[in-house]
Design a protein around this motif. Structure first.
Motif, PDB file in Angstrom:
ATOM      1  N   GLY A  64       3.460   4.447  -5.366  1.00 48.58           N
ATOM      2  CA  GLY A  64       2.443   4.421  -6.742  1.00 48.58           C
ATOM      3  C   GLY A  64       3.002   3.049  -6.938  1.00 48.58           C
ATOM      4  N   LYS A  65       3.419   2.816  -6.282  1.00 46.47           N
ATOM      5  CA  LYS A  65       3.683   0.608  -6.870  1.00 46.47           C
ATOM      6  C   LYS A  65       3.013  -0.214  -6.923  1.00 46.47           C
ATOM      7  CE  LYS A  65       8.290   1.813  -6.878  1.00 46.47           C
ATOM      8  NZ  LYS A  65       8.538   2.452  -6.097  1.00 46.47           N
ATOM      9  N   LEU A  66       2.683  -1.545  -7.346  1.00 46.80           N
ATOM     10  CA  LEU A  66       1.579  -2.753  -7.326  1.00 46.80           C
ATOM     11  C   LEU A  66       2.784  -3.569  -6.517  1.00 46.80           C
ATOM     12  CD1 LEU A  66      -0.166  -3.316  -8.306  1.00 46.80           C
ATOM     13  CD2 LEU A  66       0.543  -4.986 -10.447  1.00 46.80           C
ATOM     14  N   VAL A  67       2.235  -3.570  -5.114  1.00 47.85           N
ATOM     15  CA  VAL A  67       2.820  -4.314  -3.922  1.00 47.85           C
ATOM     16  C   VAL A  67       2.570  -5.766  -4.298  1.00 47.85           C
ATOM     17  CG1 VAL A  67       2.996  -4.771  -1.745  1.00 47.85           C
ATOM     18  CG2 VAL A  67       2.878  -2.429  -2.315  1.00 47.85           C
ATOM     19  N   LEU A  68       3.750  -6.664  -3.815  1.00 46.10           N
ATOM     20  CA  LEU A  68       3.279  -7.725  -3.663  1.00 46.10           C
ATOM     21  C   LEU A  68       2.536  -8.445  -2.681  1.00 46.10           C
ATOM     22  CD1 LEU A  68       3.353 -11.194  -4.927  1.00 46.10           C
ATOM     23  CD2 LEU A  68       5.491 -11.350  -4.776  1.00 46.10           C
ATOM     24  N   ALA A  69       1.566  -9.544  -2.751  1.00 47.55           N
ATOM     25  CA  ALA A  69       1.279  -9.012  -1.006  1.00 47.55           C
ATOM     26  C   ALA A  69       1.604 -10.306  -0.724  1.00 47.55           C
ATOM     27  CB  ALA A  69      -1.009 -10.075  -0.962  1.00 47.55           C
ATOM     28  N   PRO A  70       1.687 -10.355   1.407  1.00 46.69           N
ATOM     29  CA  PRO A  70       1.705 -11.691   1.813  1.00 46.69           C
ATOM     30  C   PRO A  70       0.481 -12.606   1.270  1.00 46.69           C
ATOM     31  CG  PRO A  70       0.295 -10.310   2.722  1.00 46.69           C
ATOM     32  CD  PRO A  70       0.726  -9.430   1.788  1.00 46.69           C
ATOM     33  N   LEU A  71       1.415 -14.070   1.262  1.00 48.18           N
ATOM     34  CA  LEU A  71       0.386 -15.040   0.447  1.00 48.18           C
ATOM     35  C   LEU A  71       0.684 -16.154   0.803  1.00 48.18           C
ATOM     36  CD1 LEU A  71       1.199 -14.104  -3.234  1.00 48.18           C
ATOM     37  CD2 LEU A  71      -1.253 -13.734  -2.507  1.00 48.18           C
TER      38      LEU A  71
END
Length: 470
Positions: A96-103
């Motif tokens: 259910g999390k909003l994950v910060l992408a590898p950027l």
């Protein structure tokens, strides 16, 4: 000033805590602790980039060499009960999390720390080339470092070699990563020319063998980030994910575009929903989330979690918005404070001296290529537009006519923060770095805006198009 994130319950998905606990028990009773069947496929498979086989440089250690030999001819992982337990624990954390992408470039530690300030509970490093990391490259080693407020941190690597992956996994575990991710989606030539990133999608069975070898050999859970295929005529994500679930992947992150599309087409969330529905392995959906209501729309996909990349670069407070279910609408004065918060994190990380400034300014002006795109997007005005086409892919003028804005009526500081000019970005970064307070920064920026914003606006349009294509 916008407050720090509030703790809120995650979205309910089909991957409930009870489901995950039952799944773990089933695995540990022999379901996935035994060798698993490789799913059959009739799709054609092409070779990886010539000269870069999966096992080109195996580790010199006997254990890693044995792993390479054992996994070379299979794509099925035999994970220990302890590895399965760790996988299940990771799924609990991701649910259910909003994950910060590898950027690329954007995923530096100070920026991840800023996102965590605003409620990001799951973050990922910028992609690290495993071979360079193992040779001691300081830039790659720096990507292992985790900020103190990163609750669940994934370290992403690029490799096509089992031995490299296993040794990189050991370094990631030693550095305190929560899990490791294998990049199989990066479309840039620097990666694909070496048979890395999205080039790995050309041969799904070789990829499965690579994943199985790494998954068996590391103490961390392993996820795999993929795209839907290499091109529109070679979409093979169903086959890839089907193979990866037996190769020991704890979860698969699917970016809803092909490598060839990069960011030019909307992410295909109907395809992501099909992938999540037709495979046992949990899927994390990635692509085109800029607002809390777009994030809500993606919940029907059946994905375990969702990932945000460019949306976080535009507004790092998106994590708080999703938790609270509302657009925060920080004005220009508040955003100056947020951006100075990023500067403060950079000074602490790189150093508040000439050397630290040089390091930080590799990143800081660049961030304004995205931060300048922030617009208030209230649901009652933009939700219908977002359903026609993702808002992140729509051209936004400096003044939003939908909200009754006119360029000349915007506060001068607001116009400056929305300006597309790279010259403006460099001077904004310098003003924020040199100012000792938010008030001082606002004064300097307002003076800059009064003197130069009209000229910067006239030459910033071309830059906007180039950034959008990147």
């Amino acid at each position: 000033m916008i407050g720090k994130c509030l703790t809120g319950a995650g979205s309910r998905h089909r991957f409930s805590s009870t489901f995950l606990a039952d799944q773990c028990q089933a695995w540990m009773k022999g379901g996935r602790s035994a060798q698993l069947r490789v799913h059959s496929s009739t799709l054609a498979e092409s070779s990886l980039h010539a000269g870069t086989p999966i096992t080109t440089e195996p580790s010199t250690s006997e254990s890693t060499t044995a792993l390479v030999d054992a996994s070379e001819n299979k794509g099925v992982a035999t994970l220990t009960d302890e590895q399965l337990r760790r996988n299940a624990e990771l799924l609990e954390m991701l649910q259910g999390k909003l994950v910060l992408a590898p950027l690329t470039k954007g995923g530096n530690l100070p920026f991840r720390r800023l996102c965590a300030d605003f409620g990001a509970e799951v973050t990922m490093s910028e992609m690290s080339f495993a071979r360079h990391l193992l040779r001691g490259d300081p830039t790659e080693k720096a990507r292992l470092k985790r900020a103190a407020n990163e609750a669940c941190f994934g370290f992403q690597i690029a490799t096509n070699n089992i031995g490299e992956g296993v040794r990189a996994g050991a370094l990631a575990a030693e550095a305190g990563a929560s899990w490791m991710d294998l990049n199989c989606g990066c479309p840039i030539y620097e990666a694909t020319k070496r048979g890395l990133g999205s080039a790995l999608l050309r041969n799904p069975r070789k990829l499965a063998r690579l994943v199985a070898g790494i998954a068996e050999g590391i103490d961390l859970p392993l996820t795999v980030k993929v795209r839907t295929g290499t091109s529109a005529s070679k979409i093979n994500v169903q086959q890839v994910v089907s193979l990866l679930q037996d190769a020991g992947a704890a979860a698969v992150i699917v970016h809803g575009r092909t490598a060839e599309q990069r960011y030019k087409k909307p992410a295909d969330w109907s395809l992501l929903a099909d992938v999540a529905r037709l495979n046992e392995v949990p899927v994390i959906g990635n692509g085109d989330i800029l607002t809390y209501y777009e994030a809500q729309q993606r919940r029907s996909s059946g994905c375990l979690a969702h990932m945000v990349g460019r949306g976080a670069l535009i507004k790092p407070w998106i994590f708080q918005e999703v938790k609270e279910g509302r657009e925060l609408n920080p004005d220009a004065t508040e955003r100056v404070g947020i951006y100075r918060q990023l500067v403060s994190h950079m000074k602490e990380h790189f150093g508040d001296d000439a050397k630290g400034r040089r390091k930080a300014f590799y990143f800081l002006p660049w961030h304004f290529d995205f931060l300048c795109r922030y617009r208030y997007l209230p649901e009652e005005v933009y939700r219908e537009l977002s359903e026609e086409r993702p808002l992140i892919g729509q051209r936004m003028e400096t003044a939003a006519s939908e909200l009754g804005e006119e360029l000349d009526s915007l506060p001068v500081l607001e116009r400056l923060l929305r300006c597309q000019s790279t010259d403006a970005h460099a001077e904004i970064a310098a003003a924020l770095w040199d100012s000792s307070s938010d008030a001082e920064a606002r004064g300097v920026l307002e003076q800059l805006a009064n003197e130069k914003v009209a000229d910067w606006e006239s030459n910033g349009e071309e830059r906007e198009e180039r950034v959008a294509e990147g």
